[in-house]
Scaffold this active site. Structure first.
Site, short mmCIF file in Angstrom:
data_model
loop_
_atom_site.label_atom_id
_atom_site.label_comp_id
_atom_site.label_asym_id
_atom_site.label_seq_id
_atom_site.Cartn_x
_atom_site.Cartn_y
_atom_site.Cartn_z
N ASP A 87 0.85 -1.18 0.00
CA ASP A 87 0.00 0.00 0.00
C ASP A 87 0.89 1.24 0.00
O ASP A 87 2.12 1.16 0.12
CB ASP A 87 -0.94 -0.02 1.21
N GLU A 90 -10.88 6.55 4.18
CA GLU A 90 -9.90 5.96 5.09
C GLU A 90 -10.03 6.54 6.50
O GLU A 90 -11.13 6.85 6.96
CB GLU A 90 -8.49 6.10 4.51
#
Length: 1006
Positions: free
Chosen positions: A621, A811
């Site tokens: 990521d 997020e």
């Protein structure tokens, strides 16, 4: 040290520092400098549209602090602009000129200069100009940068010729892409990220006299010219001017083939000469230089032939163009060979540096220069959320990515890039694309075909812009609604998540990967491995996040049953890549404590690759390896040895490339591990057909945002609507009714699309094409009155519809406790009270997770969980007006209060507002017969289960569920809710008989 002495030492230092734009370069006949900012108080701290200096940042912590500080060592006057910063995302400050006054004309000057108090921190500072447009916030952005690698005051001179058009963001999509300098609106500085520091600057001014090289430049039609051996390359050389005026003085371009890996006389015929563009030549006039290559019979790597250009009278191209003689005659280039043999042949030829490059992924906007793609043999680029070309159109995406692929052709083996984006609910970075409901809404449909079709449309639109790789789907099993990524999950039940993994086939095609070469398929990514949906509230240590990127604490049995199960299904479906989670995993009882997933070799190598048999590649990521404890070399070593194959290092690609090579050379990462990683990456590139077709196939671009694709999204939106309450049959609405519509989310396409739409965090308002819920209702009904805040008179209406809920986030920014909660805003609450107090009403909740309705539930006649339905508000209107029946079911348990969280199906204590699987229907007669009917359905369910008939089993359990729901009504108790929720889990796992038994228990508990 007093000011005079300090400036003397700074002048000496300037002469010693290797800084291209520094130091006194003004000629004796230059005009006097023109002050822009003296920082003595003449320019206020003020926001637009007034003239002033103001700060900005990606969140509340990122804007720097500013002050006008009196300093004895000030280079000009008595004060300097100083400040402190600690930036995690982005931040900086701007000086905008007043919007109500004319823009400034800087065209008579050579450049801009200022004093900077060096900290010698080695960090890059971006300096930006605002050119043309209506005002400082609607101008065109031109950028350059300097590196703070000295100590003390230093005057930096930046010629206007050093500024380049900013490609990662333009506030109005760009204007003419020409730095005209006649209408300037100010400047801005973007400060470095990654650590607290301070700065000081002084004396911003224009210097020097403009020359023709500022207004005229020489360009080539490409930087790289691939050509088959034996053929000729034609390099078009063009002179262009600001404003397209004819050149005032002659421009000469001397050219010669020199250097490179090609051998003069053997691989190409050398050329040398000079082109002249006389004074008065029209802007856009071109000349062509032809370079002929020579044929031989041997198979060879690609060879480069630079064409050196020396320009007089204009600005030269940023780099010399290169002719590249294509690699040819080597086994890896033969598409008839099996992929495994092609990979082995190519791998055997590669150097360590080339292998390290394949394992490196950079953010496209962070490239120091596009030539770095070849210099570092980069294997991949990505667009982060909101990282888009200008203009943000399908054509611009394809052109941009083709330009990057062209750069990869200048490498020895011409290994194509694999470009990736987060297309998590459609091609969501692209304006005008079809935006699907977020995964939580897809889970609510309970329809695997909807998931498949959504993936299919997404893949077609993504690939049509030249992108072969999608960082989706998220296979997280969300277990706590306080998580800001809840809407990225299909639901809280691993069985539901698995049932929606048909999306992988929609994206990739057949599990074998044989469809990946098609122009409507992309490589999929299962993320975030593993257990990111189980992070414990309060465990995050990332900024102000409360749960995202935190710690998941589970027993090994729970890990296997809840969080790992979806990944085995993804591997079986042939998913091409897997992305680990930012979070840490703490398996209770193993005494190891929390382990960052990017460092967890037992899970990545041991479980994913070895036990599950995953043969794709693992991609990290965004900057995630930086969170692994230890120094950078340790981060690289640990993550690669743990099984990561490609590392997403958006800004640190140069450091990563070097560090990885050093670690291998030192023996801390084995050559075998590197070869495994690169083999996995190359395998997917060959499967995608990138070696044969590296450039965009835009033949499907006309379907982007098409009626056909939007029809798929419309159906998905309709099926995602969950009817939680419908007292008195308020829904469906009738076309004959006069409907009063209110609420913050009724007419806002940005809000109904949510985060990860056009930008990373998404935003409210008209951010892309589509239909709002209000617009859909107006098309579906006859008489609709809209008042966002419910301030318009309510008299004379038959029914009200109030659309409330959340505004976009993504997020950890969306974590509850990080500036977010699960309750309606004061304005939404007031709108519900007013409308529902005046008439029968339906309340639609547009959100990425359940919202706490609380004491307002009793005043609401009909309640709908609309989730984040995407761009097709028509789909919501379809069920509101009865064109389609409500069929959606809760993919999450709907809590009564935040104190209940986390609450999930299967919990020992379970007393929700609405249980998992709940969903009323319309336009369907609910079965009657009570317990006798349930007994008959139980018998039929057992038969269907034994026969393995999924269609029959689902239909039987659905009948039982509707019957039980009708009796439960709004008197849902813990005794009835728990078996009801359990039944839906059993249905999804094929245990139809047990599902009916649980529903029977729920019926009896009412």
């Amino acid at each position: 040290m007093r000011r005079t002495a300090l400036l003397v030492s700074a002048t000496l230092l300037t002469g010693l520092l290797p800084f291209a734009v520094a130091g006194p370069a003004s000629g004796a006949d230059d005009p006097a400098p023109v002050p822009v900012d003296n920082f003595e108080g003449e320019i206020p701290f003020a926001n637009p549209p007034a003239e002033g200096i103001f700060t900005w940042g990606s969140d509340t912590d990122d804007p720097p602090t500013l002050e006008l500080a009196a300093r004895d060592d000030a280079p000009q006057g008595e004060k300097v602009l100083s400040g402190t910063y600690d930036i995690s995302g982005y931040g900086g400050f701007t000086h905008d000129f007043a919007f109500d006054k004319p823009a400034h004309d800087w065209s008579a000057s050579k450049g801009i200069r200022f004093w900077w108090d060096g900290r010698n921190n080695g960090k890059k500072v971006n300096f930006e100009l605002k050119d043309g447009g209506a005002n400082g916030e609607a101008s065109e952005l031109w950028t350059t940068s300097f590196t703070d690698d000295w100590t003390g005051w230093k005057q930096l001179e930046i010629p206007f010729t050093d500024f380049t058009y900013r490609t990662d963001y333009q506030p109005v999509g760009g204007i003419d892409q020409i730095l005209g300098l006649t209408e300037m609106w100010g400047y801005a500085l973007t400060l470095p990220v990654g650590g607290a520091d301070q700065f000081a600057m002084d004396g911003v001014e224009l210097y020097g006299k403009a020359d023709q090289s500022l207004r005229a430049n020489v360009v080539t039609d490409a930087a790289v010219y691939p050509v088959e051996e034996g053929r000729s390359a034609a390099v078009k050389i063009t002179v262009a001017t600001t404003g397209s005026a004819p050149i005032e003085e002659p421009v000469t371009v001397a050219y010669e083939t020199a250097g490179g890996t090609g051998e003069s006389g053997k691989d190409y015929t050398p050329v040398e000469g000079e082109l002249t563009f006389p004074a008065g030549t029209a802007s856009g006039t071109s000349r062509t230089v032809t370079v002929a290559t020579l044929r031989d019979k041997a198979g060879e790597n690609a060879e480069t032939v630079p064409l050196k250009l020396t320009v007089t009278g204009a600005k030269a191209p940023a780099e010399n163009p290169q002719i590249v003689i294509d690699a040819h005659g080597l086994p890896y280039l033969d598409p008839k060979l099996p992929v495994k043999k092609r990979v082995a042949d190519l791998l055997s030829r590669m150097s360590l540096a080339e292998k390290a490059g394949q394992m490196t992924q950079a953010e496209r906007g962070a490239l120091t220069t596009p030539g770095d793609i070849a210099s570092y043999d980069l294997g991949s680029l990505l667009s982060g959320g909101g990282s888009t070309p200008t203009p943000n159109t399908p054509e611009a995406w394809a052109k941009m990515i083709d330009g990057f692929q062209l750069r990869a052709q200048a490498t020895r083996f011409q290994i194509p890039l694999i470009y990736g984006v987060d297309a998590v609910h459609g091609h969501n970075n692209l304006v005008g694309a079809t935006i699907m409901p977020h995964n939580i809404g897809i889970g609510a449909t309970r329809d695997p075909q909807v998931a498949y079709e959504a993936g299919k449309v997404t893949a077609a639109e993504v690939r049509a812009t030249g992108i072969p790789w999608d960082f989706a789907p998220c296979l997280c099993v969300t277990r706590d609604e306080r998580w800001g990524r809840t809407y990225e999950s299909f639901g809280e039940d691993p069985a539901l998540v698995e049932s929606m993994e048909t999306v992988i086939q929609g994206l990739q095609g057949a599990p074998s990967g044989k469809g990946l070469k098609r122009n409507d398929k992309v490589l999929a990514t299962a993320k975030h491995f593993v257990a990111d949906g189980g992070t414990e509230y309060g465990s995050s240590t990332t900024g102000t996040y409360t749960i995202d990127q935190g710690i998941t604490k589970v027993t090994r049995q729970e890990l296997e049953a809840v969080h790992l199960a979806p990944y085995q299904d993804a591997v079986d479906r042939g998913v091409g890549t897997v992305m680990p989670s930012y979070s840490s995993l703490d398996i209770l009882g193993d005494s190891e404590g929390p382990v960052k997933m990017h460092a967890d070799a037992a899970m990545i190598n041991g479980v994913l690759k070895d036990r599950m048999g995953f043969d794709g590649f693992v991609i990290s990521d965004w900057q995630a390896i930086d969170q692994i404890p230890g120094d950078y070399a340790s981060d690289v070593r640990t993550s690669v040895n743990a099984g990561l194959d490609m590392i997403m290092v958006p800004y640190a690609y140069k450091d990563f490339h070097k560090t990885l090579s050093d670690e291998v050379t030192a023996g801390r990462i084995s050559g075998k591990r590197i070869d495994d990683a690169v083999s996995r990456i190359l395998t997917q590139k060959f499967k995608l057909g990138l070696f044969e077709k590296p450039y965009a196939d835009t033949s499907g671009a006309s379907a982007i945002g098409s009626a056909k694709h939007r029809a798929v999204a419309r159906e998905a939106a309709a099926e995602s609507q969950v009817l939680l309450k419908n007292a008195g049959g308020v829904l469906p609405l009738k076309k004959s009714q006069k409907v009063y519509v209110a609420g913050s989310n009724a007419d806002d396409i940005g809000n109904q699309a949510g985060g990860w739409t056009i930008t990373w965090q998404g935003s409210s308002g008209k951010i892309t094409d589509g239909t709002t819920i209000l617009e859909g209702m107006r098309k579906a009904g006859s008489a609709v009155t809209y008042s966002k805040d419910a301030s318009a008179p309510t008299d004379g209406h038959d029914v009200g519809v109030v659309v409330v809920g959340e505004t976009p986030y993504a997020e950890g920014i969306g974590d509850v406790g990080n500036g977010n909660d699960l309750v309606f805003s004061a304005a939404d609450r007031a709108a519900v009270d007013k409308v529902c107090g005046a008439m029968k009403c339906a309340v639609l909740i547009v959100s990425g997770r359940p919202q706490l309705v609380g004491d307002q539930l009793g005043d609401i006649d009909a309640l709908v969980a609309s989730w984040l339905p995407g761009t097709e508000g028509d789909g919501v209107a379809d069920v509101l007006y009865g064109k389609r029946a409500f069929t959606g079911q809760l993919p999450l348990t709907w809590p009564k209060s935040e104190a209940q969280l986390p609450i999930n199906v299967g919990d020992a204590s379970y007393d929700p507002q609405f249980p998992y699987g709940w969903g009323l229907t319309t336009l369907t007669s609910v079965p009657g017969g009570g317990t006798s009917a349930l007994k008959a359905l139980a018998v039929a369910a057992a038969v269907a289960e034994k026969a393995g008939s999924e269609t029959a089993g689902r239909a039987i359990v659905t009948k039982a569920r509707l019957l039980v729901q009708q009796k439960m009504g709004q008197t849902i108790t813990a005794a009835s809710a728990k078996p009801f929720a359990d039944a839906d889990h059993l249905l999804l796992t094929g245990r139809y008989g047990q599902a009916v038994a649980k529903l029977t228990a729920a019926y009896r508990a009412v």
